[in-house]
Design an enzyme around this catalytic site. Structure first.
Site, short mmCIF file in Angstrom:
data_model
loop_
_atom_site.label_atom_id
_atom_site.label_comp_id
_atom_site.label_asym_id
_atom_site.label_seq_id
_atom_site.Cartn_x
_atom_site.Cartn_y
_atom_site.Cartn_z
NE ARG A 1 1.49 3.27 7.98
CZ ARG A 1 0.49 3.34 6.94
NH1 ARG A 1 -0.42 3.66 7.41
NH2 ARG A 1 1.23 2.30 6.03
CG ASP B 1 -8.02 3.88 8.31
OD1 ASP B 1 -8.73 3.07 7.89
OD2 ASP B 1 -6.59 3.45 7.88
CG PHE C 1 -4.61 9.63 -1.68
CD1 PHE C 1 -5.05 7.95 -1.53
CD2 PHE C 1 -3.53 9.75 -0.62
CE1 PHE C 1 -4.81 7.29 -0.52
CE2 PHE C 1 -3.29 8.41 -0.06
CZ PHE C 1 -3.35 7.29 0.13
CB VAL C 2 -6.65 12.10 3.25
CG1 VAL C 2 -7.71 13.39 2.75
CG2 VAL C 2 -7.65 11.09 3.80
CE LYS D 1 -10.70 9.18 0.85
NZ LYS D 1 -9.52 7.98 -0.50
CG ASP E 1 0.46 4.63 4.46
OD1 ASP E 1 -0.98 4.57 4.55
OD2 ASP E 1 1.02 4.47 3.62
CG ASP F 1 -11.56 4.51 -1.07
OD1 ASP F 1 -12.25 5.52 -1.51
OD2 ASP F 1 -10.21 4.19 -1.67
CE LYS G 1 2.61 -0.82 8.18
NZ LYS G 1 3.88 -0.30 8.17
N GLY G 2 -3.15 1.57 9.09
CA GLY G 2 -4.31 3.18 8.73
C GLY G 2 -5.92 3.50 10.54
P1 IMP Z 1 -11.65 0.51 1.44
O1 IMP Z 1 -11.53 -0.50 0.96
O2 IMP Z 1 -11.84 0.30 -0.49
O3 IMP Z 1 -12.44 0.93 1.54
O4 IMP Z 1 -9.91 1.26 1.82
C1 IMP Z 1 -9.83 0.12 2.56
C2 IMP Z 1 -8.33 1.44 3.27
O5 IMP Z 1 -7.51 1.17 2.00
C3 IMP Z 1 -8.54 2.06 4.28
O6 IMP Z 1 -8.66 1.61 5.36
C4 IMP Z 1 -7.49 2.69 4.13
O7 IMP Z 1 -6.62 2.31 4.76
C5 IMP Z 1 -6.86 2.86 2.89
N1 IMP Z 1 -7.06 4.53 2.47
C6 IMP Z 1 -8.59 4.73 1.69
N2 IMP Z 1 -8.38 5.37 1.40
C7 IMP Z 1 -7.35 6.40 1.85
C8 IMP Z 1 -6.86 7.03 2.10
O8 IMP Z 1 -7.27 8.18 0.83
N3 IMP Z 1 -5.52 7.90 1.94
C9 IMP Z 1 -5.02 6.63 2.78
N4 IMP Z 1 -4.96 5.67 2.76
C10 IMP Z 1 -6.72 4.99 2.33
MG MG Z 2 -8.09 0.84 7.09
#
Ligand code: IMP
Ligand code: MG
Length: 187
Positions: free
Chosen positions: A169, A104, A156-157, A135, A163, A107, A47-48
């Protein structure tokens, strides 16, 4: 919802509503130039990315189709192998389509790396990414971001779709939570 509406929860703002809007507008102008005449398909992971998708798609000056996916990643051990499960798939047939993934935040990068491979495997003509936030210090796999927004520190944001435990959200900017919010959850 604004930070002033939840002062007890937010420690500080990281990216303001105006900064988000400016970056989305600037990127949408560029994408509108790059994809003119290409029957663009925008893909967002729920949903992000909902707020970024809504604002970005409206800021484009070219027609675009919108589609969504729900993915779930396994715990840390499996995520490092890039294992992602589709909980709800796209409705569009992506064969031959020019796709822009609207994200969004990047990470670790695992979710996006998996998604790019999957869309290419399905026969997309091209797959590029716009991520509003990243990040860099947390990246574990390399993901090529054609369009990038703001780099943020390893914090963490929440807000603008992001969320903490399904909360915040609907905050209209990107912010860092107070430590008490997490501690409250653990208590
Ligand atoms: P990744 O696969 O580790 O790059 O991250 C996948 C998902 O984790 C992102 O698309 C976000 O939905 C969630 N996420 C990563 N960092 C944050 C944060 O700081 N706050 C909230 N959701 C996060
Ligand atoms: Mg996402």
């Amino acid at each position: 919802m604004q930070i002033a509406d939840v002062p007890d929860a937010i420690d500080h703002e990281l990216v303001s509503k105006a900064q988000i809007e400016a970056k989305i507008k600037e990127t949408a102008d560029q994408v509108s130039r790059d994809y003119r005449g290409k029957n663009l398909l925008l893909v967002a992971v729920l949903k992000g990315a909902i707020n970024t998708m809504a604002a970005f798609s409206q800021a484009l000056s070219i027609p675009a189709q919108l589609d969504f996916m729900t993915l779930s990643s396994y715990g840390s051990g499996t995520v490092s192998q890039g294992t992602v499960t589709i909980r709800q798939d796209l409705t569009a047939d992506v064969r031959g389509r020019h796709i822009l993934i609207v994200e969004d935040i990047v990470d670790s990068g695992h979710t996006l790396a998996w998604l790019v491979d999957e869309l290419k495997r399905r026969g997309a003509a091209s797959v590029e990414i716009f991520a509003l936030l990243e990040k860099p210090s947390r990246h574990e796999v390399h993901v090529d971001l054609k369009y990038r927004g703001y780099e943020i520190p390893d914090e963490f944001v929440v807000g603008f779709g992001l969320d903490y435990d399904e909360r915040f959200r609907n905050l209209d900017s990107i912010a860092v939570l107070k430590a008490e919010v997490y501690q409250g959850e653990q208590a």
